[in-house]
Design a protein around this motif. Structure first.
Motif, PDB file in Angstrom:
ATOM      1  N   LEU A 123      -6.934   5.156  -1.710  1.00 24.75           N
ATOM      2  CA  LEU A 123      -6.059   5.116  -2.886  1.00 24.75           C
ATOM      3  C   LEU A 123      -6.820   4.638  -4.132  1.00 24.75           C
ATOM      4  O   LEU A 123      -6.588   5.145  -5.240  1.00 24.75           O
ATOM      5  CB  LEU A 123      -4.871   4.192  -2.608  1.00 24.75           C
ATOM      6  CG  LEU A 123      -3.890   4.679  -1.545  1.00 24.75           C
ATOM      7  CD1 LEU A 123      -2.818   3.630  -1.285  1.00 24.75           C
ATOM      8  CD2 LEU A 123      -3.245   5.998  -1.973  1.00 24.75           C
ATOM      9  N   THR A 124      -7.712   3.674  -3.962  1.00 26.50           N
ATOM     10  CA  THR A 124      -8.488   3.190  -5.117  1.00 26.50           C
ATOM     11  C   THR A 124      -9.360   4.295  -5.689  1.00 26.50           C
ATOM     12  O   THR A 124      -9.465   4.461  -6.919  1.00 26.50           O
ATOM     13  CB  THR A 124      -9.359   1.998  -4.698  1.00 26.50           C
ATOM     14  OG1 THR A 124      -8.516   0.957  -4.184  1.00 26.50           O
ATOM     15  CG2 THR A 124     -10.156   1.465  -5.866  1.00 26.50           C
ATOM     16  N   TRP A 134      -7.057   6.709  -7.610  1.00 23.01           N
ATOM     17  CA  TRP A 134      -6.647   6.159  -8.911  1.00 23.01           C
ATOM     18  C   TRP A 134      -7.810   6.153  -9.909  1.00 23.01           C
ATOM     19  O   TRP A 134      -7.609   6.354 -11.113  1.00 23.01           O
ATOM     20  CB  TRP A 134      -6.124   4.732  -8.731  1.00 23.01           C
ATOM     21  CG  TRP A 134      -4.734   4.636  -8.175  1.00 23.01           C
ATOM     22  CD1 TRP A 134      -4.368   4.180  -6.950  1.00 23.01           C
ATOM     23  CD2 TRP A 134      -3.527   5.009  -8.840  1.00 23.01           C
ATOM     24  NE1 TRP A 134      -3.006   4.228  -6.787  1.00 23.01           N
ATOM     25  CE2 TRP A 134      -2.459   4.742  -7.959  1.00 23.01           C
ATOM     26  CE3 TRP A 134      -3.220   5.554 -10.079  1.00 23.01           C
ATOM     27  CZ2 TRP A 134      -1.126   4.987  -8.265  1.00 23.01           C
ATOM     28  CZ3 TRP A 134      -1.889   5.798 -10.400  1.00 23.01           C
ATOM     29  CH2 TRP A 134      -0.860   5.518  -9.510  1.00 23.01           C
ATOM     30  N   SER A 189       1.918   1.872  -3.485  1.00 22.46           N
ATOM     31  CA  SER A 189       0.829   2.428  -4.289  1.00 22.46           C
ATOM     32  C   SER A 189       0.633   3.911  -3.997  1.00 22.46           C
ATOM     33  O   SER A 189       0.380   4.714  -4.906  1.00 22.46           O
ATOM     34  CB  SER A 189      -0.466   1.656  -4.007  1.00 22.46           C
ATOM     35  OG  SER A 189      -1.552   2.203  -4.729  1.00 22.46           O
ATOM     36  N   GLU A 190       0.790   4.292  -2.724  1.00 26.17           N
ATOM     37  CA  GLU A 190       0.642   5.711  -2.374  1.00 26.17           C
ATOM     38  C   GLU A 190       1.762   6.543  -2.979  1.00 26.17           C
ATOM     39  O   GLU A 190       1.525   7.645  -3.507  1.00 26.17           O
ATOM     40  CB  GLU A 190       0.634   5.850  -0.846  1.00 26.17           C
ATOM     41  CG  GLU A 190       0.464   7.287  -0.372  1.00 26.17           C
ATOM     42  CD  GLU A 190       0.489   7.383   1.139  1.00 26.17           C
ATOM     43  OE1 GLU A 190       0.723   8.490   1.660  1.00 26.17           O
ATOM     44  OE2 GLU A 190       0.279   6.342   1.806  1.00 26.17           O
ATOM     45  N   VAL A 231       0.842  -1.205   0.000  1.00 27.99           N
ATOM     46  CA  VAL A 231       0.000   0.000   0.000  1.00 27.99           C
ATOM     47  C   VAL A 231       0.871   1.247   0.000  1.00 27.99           C
ATOM     48  O   VAL A 231       0.549   2.260  -0.650  1.00 27.99           O
ATOM     49  CB  VAL A 231      -0.955  -0.026   1.210  1.00 27.99           C
ATOM     50  CG1 VAL A 231      -1.725   1.288   1.319  1.00 27.99           C
ATOM     51  CG2 VAL A 231      -1.928  -1.189   1.098  1.00 27.99           C
ATOM     52  N   CYS A 258      -6.536   1.485   1.446  1.00 33.31           N
ATOM     53  CA  CYS A 258      -6.775   0.951   0.093  1.00 33.31           C
ATOM     54  C   CYS A 258      -7.984   1.621  -0.565  1.00 33.31           C
ATOM     55  O   CYS A 258      -7.958   1.933  -1.766  1.00 33.31           O
ATOM     56  CB  CYS A 258      -6.986  -0.557   0.170  1.00 33.31           C
ATOM     57  SG  CYS A 258      -5.525  -1.490   0.667  1.00 33.31           S
ATOM     58  N   SER A 309      -4.856   8.426   2.932  1.00 26.20           N
ATOM     59  CA  SER A 309      -4.158   7.151   3.082  1.00 26.20           C
ATOM     60  C   SER A 309      -2.971   7.280   4.028  1.00 26.20           C
ATOM     61  O   SER A 309      -2.688   6.375   4.826  1.00 26.20           O
ATOM     62  CB  SER A 309      -3.690   6.664   1.708  1.00 26.20           C
ATOM     63  OG  SER A 309      -2.873   5.522   1.823  1.00 26.20           O
ATOM     64  N   ALA A 351      -4.049  -1.213  -6.962  1.00 29.75           N
ATOM     65  CA  ALA A 351      -4.736  -0.818  -5.732  1.00 29.75           C
ATOM     66  C   ALA A 351      -5.942  -1.716  -5.465  1.00 29.75           C
ATOM     67  O   ALA A 351      -6.212  -2.097  -4.315  1.00 29.75           O
ATOM     68  CB  ALA A 351      -5.172   0.642  -5.830  1.00 29.75           C
TER      69      ALA A 351
END
Length: 327
Positions: free
Chosen positions: A282-283, A286, A217-218, A214, A279, A309, A240
């Motif tokens: 972030l999802t 995105w 991803s951030e 995670v 998550c 996040s 994500a």
């Protein structure tokens, strides 16, 4: 009293219904001949022949008018056409003499009559042509259906025998689909079973690994916001979503653990929820960059998701080391 039989004239009793002599029926209505009867022109009463006055109304009966005189023209009777040939010139000019008129069109003989049987019969050439066409049509249709040059063209059955030696054999099955081997019950030898403490320790380690993914991803999201033109938002969204699914599955596994310390289970569930909130943020960020026609206009919203996040990430990092179930 007696009456006369209208058929044979014998005297018959008035009450008899049939004549005993000729057996004629006597009880039927008889027809009266009125050919010589006379009626009064004033009242219409029947008057006896020869009477000059009507016995009912007293009117005088006028005598019938004399018949009209006719001139004798000496005309020949119809059908006696032979007499016309014997008339002379004087007789032919007399009024009323019928001359014979013959048609100038000769009568049709039997050979050329429209009603002759031979005129209605088709000619031999027509019969032969019709028979030839019938043979061609029927024969062509038969060849088209049967096509003897390729009899197997329309066959639908298999010509090669299939191998049925293993029909219905599913093969060797070592493990059922969907079987959870990590949480299986006790076997006869006690192998393959895990204690609740071991399951919590495994879930704790998995949470740490997922937290690292995670974080990546951030960081990738913040880098994409700095360089919007070269960022691949679709790939970031896919990663994500994959991490979010794994976190949700891990939380479900922790909830199913029984026999362990309730405090450790609650701590792991709290860590998992913080990680799932990261998550989700972030999802969503995105998705904004992936669906927007101009990603640069959504940079502020995506950075806001990254900040959310990060807040849950700080909570996770502060509590992760202290909530180790093996400590």
């Amino acid at each position: 009293m007696t009456k006369t039989c209208p058929r044979c004239g014998a005297s018959v009793d008035e009450s008899a219904l049939s004549c005993p002599r000729c057996h004629a029926a006597l009880d039927v209505t008889q027809r009266m001949s009125l050919s010589d009867a006379t009626w009064c022109p004033s009242c219409g009463a029947l008057v006896a022949p020869g009477s000059r006055t009507c016995p009912k109304c007293g009117a005088s009966l006028a005598s019938p008018s004399p018949s009209r005189a006719r001139r004798d023209l000496d005309l020949p009777e119809i059908g006696a056409t032979g007499e016309l040939f014997g008339l002379g010139a004087e007789d032919s000019e007399r009024t009323g003499v019928m001359t014979r008129i013959e048609s100038a069109i000769p009568p049709a003989d039997g050979a050329s009559s429209p009603a002759a049987p031979e005129d209605r019969m088709p000619k031999t050439r027509s019969l032969l042509l019709a028979a030839l066409l019938a043979v061609l049509v029927v024969g062509g249709a038969a060849l088209l259906i049967t096509h003897p040059w390729d009899p197997s063209a329309t066959q639908t059955r298999a010509t090669t025998p299939a191998d049925t030696s293993l029909s219905g054999f599913p093969g060797e099955v070592k493990e059922l689909t969907g079987q959870d081997s990590s949480q299986g019950g006790d076997t006869q030898d006690g192998e393959g079973s895990a204690t609740p403490e071991e399951e919590l320790a495994s879930a704790y380690a998995t949470l740490g690994d997922l937290s690292g993914r995670v974080d990546e991803s951030e960081q990738a999201l913040r880098a994409a916001c700095e360089d919007v033109s070269g960022a691949d938002f679709a790939a970031g969204l896919e990663e994500a979503q994959a991490v979010s699914i794994e976190v949700s599955n891990l939380i479900s596994q922790v909830e199913l653990v029984s026999g362990a310390d309730e405090g450790d289970v609650e701590n792991l569930l709290t860590l998992g929820n913080w990680l799932r909130n990261r998550c989700d943020a972030l999802t969503a960020a995105w998705e904004l960059g992936s669906s927007a026609s101009d990603a640069s206009s959504e940079v502020s919203s995506m950075l806001s998701g990254a900040d959310t996040s990060a807040e849950y990430g700080r909570l996770f990092d502060q509590s992760y080391d202290g909530w180790d179930p093996a400590a």
